[in-house]
Design a protein around this motif. Structure first.
Motif, mmCIF file in Angstrom:
data_model
loop_
_atom_site.group_PDB
_atom_site.id
_atom_site.type_symbol
_atom_site.label_atom_id
_atom_site.label_comp_id
_atom_site.label_asym_id
_atom_site.label_seq_id
_atom_site.Cartn_x
_atom_site.Cartn_y
_atom_site.Cartn_z
ATOM 1 N N LEU B 6 -3.559 -13.599 3.274
ATOM 2 C CA LEU B 6 -2.890 -13.804 1.988
ATOM 3 C C LEU B 6 -3.183 -15.193 1.427
ATOM 4 O O LEU B 6 -3.471 -15.344 0.232
ATOM 5 N N GLU B 7 -3.135 -16.191 2.305
ATOM 6 C CA GLU B 7 -3.438 -17.559 1.846
ATOM 7 C C GLU B 7 -4.884 -17.683 1.365
ATOM 8 O O GLU B 7 -5.180 -18.443 0.443
ATOM 9 N N ASP B 29 5.059 -10.828 -12.637
ATOM 10 C CA ASP B 29 5.703 -11.846 -11.790
ATOM 11 C C ASP B 29 4.724 -12.839 -11.149
ATOM 12 O O ASP B 29 5.074 -13.502 -10.180
ATOM 13 N N VAL B 30 3.520 -12.940 -11.694
ATOM 14 C CA VAL B 30 2.523 -13.825 -11.066
ATOM 15 C C VAL B 30 2.690 -15.287 -11.487
ATOM 16 O O VAL B 30 2.119 -16.179 -10.856
ATOM 17 N N GLY B 31 3.471 -15.520 -12.535
ATOM 18 C CA GLY B 31 3.600 -16.877 -13.093
ATOM 19 C C GLY B 31 4.426 -17.795 -12.196
ATOM 20 O O GLY B 31 4.111 -17.980 -11.018
ATOM 21 N N ALA B 32 5.489 -18.354 -12.752
ATOM 22 C CA ALA B 32 6.307 -19.321 -12.013
ATOM 23 C C ALA B 32 6.807 -18.747 -10.684
ATOM 24 O O ALA B 32 6.939 -19.472 -9.693
ATOM 25 N N LYS B 38 3.488 -13.526 -3.238
ATOM 26 C CA LYS B 38 3.194 -14.972 -3.283
ATOM 27 C C LYS B 38 1.684 -15.279 -3.248
ATOM 28 O O LYS B 38 1.274 -16.353 -2.818
ATOM 29 N N ALA B 39 0.912 -14.327 -3.737
ATOM 30 C CA ALA B 39 -0.539 -14.545 -3.770
ATOM 31 C C ALA B 39 -0.944 -15.513 -4.874
ATOM 32 O O ALA B 39 -2.087 -15.981 -4.903
ATOM 33 N N THR B 40 -0.022 -15.801 -5.797
ATOM 34 C CA THR B 40 -0.335 -16.765 -6.863
ATOM 35 C C THR B 40 0.637 -17.951 -6.836
ATOM 36 O O THR B 40 0.805 -18.644 -7.835
ATOM 37 N N LYS B 41 1.244 -18.175 -5.688
ATOM 38 C CA LYS B 41 2.245 -19.243 -5.562
ATOM 39 C C LYS B 41 1.668 -20.600 -5.971
ATOM 40 O O LYS B 41 0.603 -21.000 -5.481
ATOM 41 N N CYS B 167 -9.569 -4.432 -3.318
ATOM 42 C CA CYS B 167 -8.476 -3.824 -2.555
ATOM 43 C C CYS B 167 -8.120 -4.722 -1.376
ATOM 44 O O CYS B 167 -8.869 -4.800 -0.403
ATOM 45 N N GLU B 168 -6.996 -5.411 -1.487
ATOM 46 C CA GLU B 168 -6.548 -6.306 -0.411
ATOM 47 C C GLU B 168 -5.470 -5.578 0.378
ATOM 48 O O GLU B 168 -4.579 -4.947 -0.211
ATOM 49 N N HIS B 169 -5.568 -5.633 1.692
ATOM 50 C CA HIS B 169 -4.649 -4.822 2.498
ATOM 51 C C HIS B 169 -3.383 -5.603 2.842
ATOM 52 O O HIS B 169 -3.449 -6.652 3.479
ATOM 53 N N LYS B 170 -2.238 -5.035 2.468
ATOM 54 C CA LYS B 170 -0.970 -5.740 2.650
ATOM 55 C C LYS B 170 -0.609 -5.939 4.119
ATOM 56 O O LYS B 170 0.048 -6.903 4.472
#
Lengths: 352, 322
Positions: B6-7, B29-32, B38-41, B167-170
């Motif tokens: 994820l990081e 929900d990717v913004g703030a 939390k892939a765009t934290k 496709c990213e695997h959760k």
């Protein structure tokens, strides 16, 4: 390598582009309408003759006033996502007549190179979006163009999308209209309520009293217009485009008119209510505009005849050119849907 | 300090935003907030105006990205879950995938799909959509299985001049760690990786199933079998050459995927090996997919629904003994 790139844009007709007076504005718009009607008549003749056009032909008969008014209100640099019945608006916005004839006749030299046909054409680099058939899809796409321009600091251009009463029922339309409003984009959404979506009357399409009510729901400034009245269309569409350009956010124009043709030429439209045809909403905007021109002495009958002759000449030449053009050659195609050759899948079973 | 899968996805997006001013991120929900996973934290704060919350409108989000790409930007759209990309299906396959072919104007954009099952995810937060999108001409479909590939394939996706379904695997988000992210990838995005060398059979797989296959290969090595494992990395295009090269040495092949069993990537791999590698085969090429039901909610059912190392090892023994 074969020429697969679209041919360069040729500006259509010697119709003056910068009118000053109301008369000039009206005359200029009328002549775009006339060119569109003439081209539609030519396409219909080619279709009926058989063998020339593959697939359907979809006319804009009865919607030329509204469509033209949008096309002339836009400027070079704006973006326009037309729908099926926007031949007039496309021409007024700068689409060459040759693009239409080449796309209908499947020329390899047209903007779609035989890969798509009829009304599915455009020159994206010129702001002429190439519609897909899925109704409402081009709304968010046009919003994306506008959003990108704002992100880059480019201001002063607007985007226009055209849909009919039928498209107002899709999820794409709802999502697209809402998203454009959330971003407060300079989008002009023009809804041609032409009373039928293919054969489905508006009573089976929506239940609200007036589609314009949706403008408030979405947060748009709303404008209503009689789509048979060129003068009214010119005024209302210019106002809507100006409001969007001036930063007042998205605008919605709902026009009332009647589709004076089938969904396509394959459709005799026998289901259209005769009462509607006989009512004011069923009037032909082109004939009404001619009446206005003559009554106000903005033109004489001989002017109309001479303009018509010019349109016929231009359309005939464009059709003849498209018919002389080379057809697409399967052997010369690269058969690639990707721009990156190294990402093509070489193991696919395309050769059996 | 180890980096998780994820990081790596977050770091790749941070680098793309940093290095390429055309890049922006759009999604729910990717913004703030930084995204549901939390892939765009932190990215919205670091790049004001370039990481934007979208309304819950998947169709319009993809349409908007198409328009932005036409204007020369490089959108990355995060679908909150791959499952919800079905709402955007029409825009992806009808507009993004066809645009270059129809108009000659490329449509570079990345659609990130948090994919695959996790215990408790249930039918609508667990889907694998790679086969659906790979079916449509005009799309590149990536399925990274490692931290390094999560990072480098995402950067490659941003650079490609075509629409990419990433496709990213959760399940791998926090489970999978790497000591460090290499500067460069050892492979271009159109090449599969031989993740484990072997001589007796080849497993062709991708995404989270790579790790089940590697575990199975480890188990079988204790029984004396040496299993080669090929990680496809990208399922459209499929690197057929690497698969056939492996099968030419092992003579046996099992394709493993987490997706539904009718058709899909594993069926495509079997078809290619059967058609183009028949002469190498000492046993029928086999495939293993999840069960033919929606992805179940309860962890017990979920674990039994997808292939796992024990199941892969069981099928491999059949392939080896044929």
């Amino acid at each position: 390598m074969v020429e697969l790139a679209p041919s360069p844009v040729v500006q259509s007709a010697e119709i003056p582009l910068k009118p000053e007076s109301k008369r000039e504005n009206f005359v200029r718009a009328y002549r775009w309408m006339l060119l569109a009607r003439t081209l539609d008549e030519k396409l219909a003749a080619l279709y009926k003759a058989g063998g020339k056009i593959s697939g359907g032909v979809f006319l804009g008969t009865g919607q030329e006033a509204l469509s033209t008014a949008l096309g002339v209100a836009l400027r070079k640099g704006d973006v326009f996502a037309p729908l099926i019945r926007d031949l007039a608006g496309r021409l007024a916005f700068g689409e060459p007549v040759l693009d239409a004839t080449r796309t209908y006749l499947g020329s390899r030299l047209g903007p779609m190179r035989g890969r798509d046909g009829n009304i599915h054409r455009g020159r994206i680099a010129e702001g002429q979006m190439a519609m897909i058939s899925h109704l409402g899809a081009m709304i968010s796409t046009t919003a994306g163009v506008l959003l990108a321009r704002r992100m880059r600091g480019q201001t002063g251009t607007v985007g226009a999308i055209s849909i009919g009463d039928g498209a107002t029922s899709t999820g794409s339309t709802h999502e697209g209209l809402n998203t454009a409003a959330v971003e407060h984009l300079p989008l002009v959404a023009v809804i041609a309520n032409n009373q039928y979506a293919y054969s489905t009357p508006t009573s089976r399409q929506f239940a609200c009293e007036d589609l314009l009510d949706r403008a408030k729901g979405y947060g748009y400034e709303g404008h209503s217009v009689d789509g048979t009245d060129l003068e009214a269309c010119l005024e209302v569409l210019q106002r809507a485009v100006d409001r969007a350009r001036e930063g007042h956010g998205p605008q919605m124009v709902v026009a009332r008119l009647l589709r004076l043709t089938g969904h396509g030429l394959h459709d005799d439209a026998s289901y259209v209510d005769p009462k509607l045809k006989a009512s004011p909403v069923g009037a032909d905007c082109l004939r009404l505009a001619e009446k206005t021109l003559l009554e106000r002495r903005w033109a004489e009958a001989k002017d109309l005849a001479s303009w018509k002759a010019e349109c016929v000449k231009e359309v005939d030449e464009a059709a003849a050119q498209a018919m002389r053009d080379p057809a697409p050659d399967p052997k010369l195609e690269d058969w690639s849907a990707l721009n990156e050759p190294e990402m093509l899948d070489l193991g696919l079973a395309t050769r059996g | 300090m180890a980096t998780t899968y994820l990081e790596a996805i977050r770091a790749a997006q941070a680098k793309a935003l940093q290095d390429d001013e055309r890049v922006f991120i759009y999604g729910q929900d990717v913004g703030a907030f930084g995204g549901a996973f939390k892939a765009t934290k932190g990215l919205a704060a670091a790049h004001p105006g370039r990481v934007m919350d979208s309304p819950i409108s998947e169709d319009a989000s993809i349409g908007l990205a198409i328009g932005a790409s036409i204007e020369g930007l490089r959108p990355i759209v995060e679908m909150q879950f791959a499952d919800f990309s079905s709402v955007a299906f029409s825009q992806i396959v009808n507009q993004a995938a066809t645009q270059f072919y129809r108009t000659g104007v490329p449509c570079p954009m990345v659609v990130r799909l948090p994919s695959g099952g996790t215990p408790g995810g249930g039918p609508f937060h667990s889907q694998c959509m790679e086969a659906i999108y790979a079916h449509y001409p005009g799309l590149v479909v990536m399925t990274p299985a490692t931290v390094e590939d999560a990072y480098h394939l995402l950067l490659a996706a941003v650079e490609l001049e075509d629409p990419v379904i990433y496709c990213e695997h959760k399940f791998l988000y926090n489970h999978l760690k790497a000591e460090r992210l290499p500067e460069k990838s050892d492979l271009p995005p159109n090449k599969a990786r031989v993740a484990r060398r072997g001589r007796d059979a080849t497993v062709v797989t991708y995404s989270a199933m790579l790790h089940e296959a590697l575990t199975a290969a480890g188990d079988l090595s204790r029984e004396g079998w040496e299993i080669e494992v090929v990680d496809l990395r990208v399922v459209k295009p499929i690197d057929t050459e690497t698969i056939l090269e492996s099968v030419s040495r092992t003579g046996r092949m099992l394709a493993v995927g987490e997706s539904a069993p009718w058709g899909g990537v594993t069926a495509e791999v079997v078809a290619r090996v059967a058609a183009d590698g028949f002469r190498f085969l000492d046993a029928p090429p086999r495939r293993l997919a999840c069960k033919d039901t929606p992805v179940p909610y309860h962890p017990n059912l979920w674990a039994a629904h997808r292939p796992n190392a024990a199941e892969i090892a069981r099928v491999l023994r059949e392939v080896l003994r044929f």
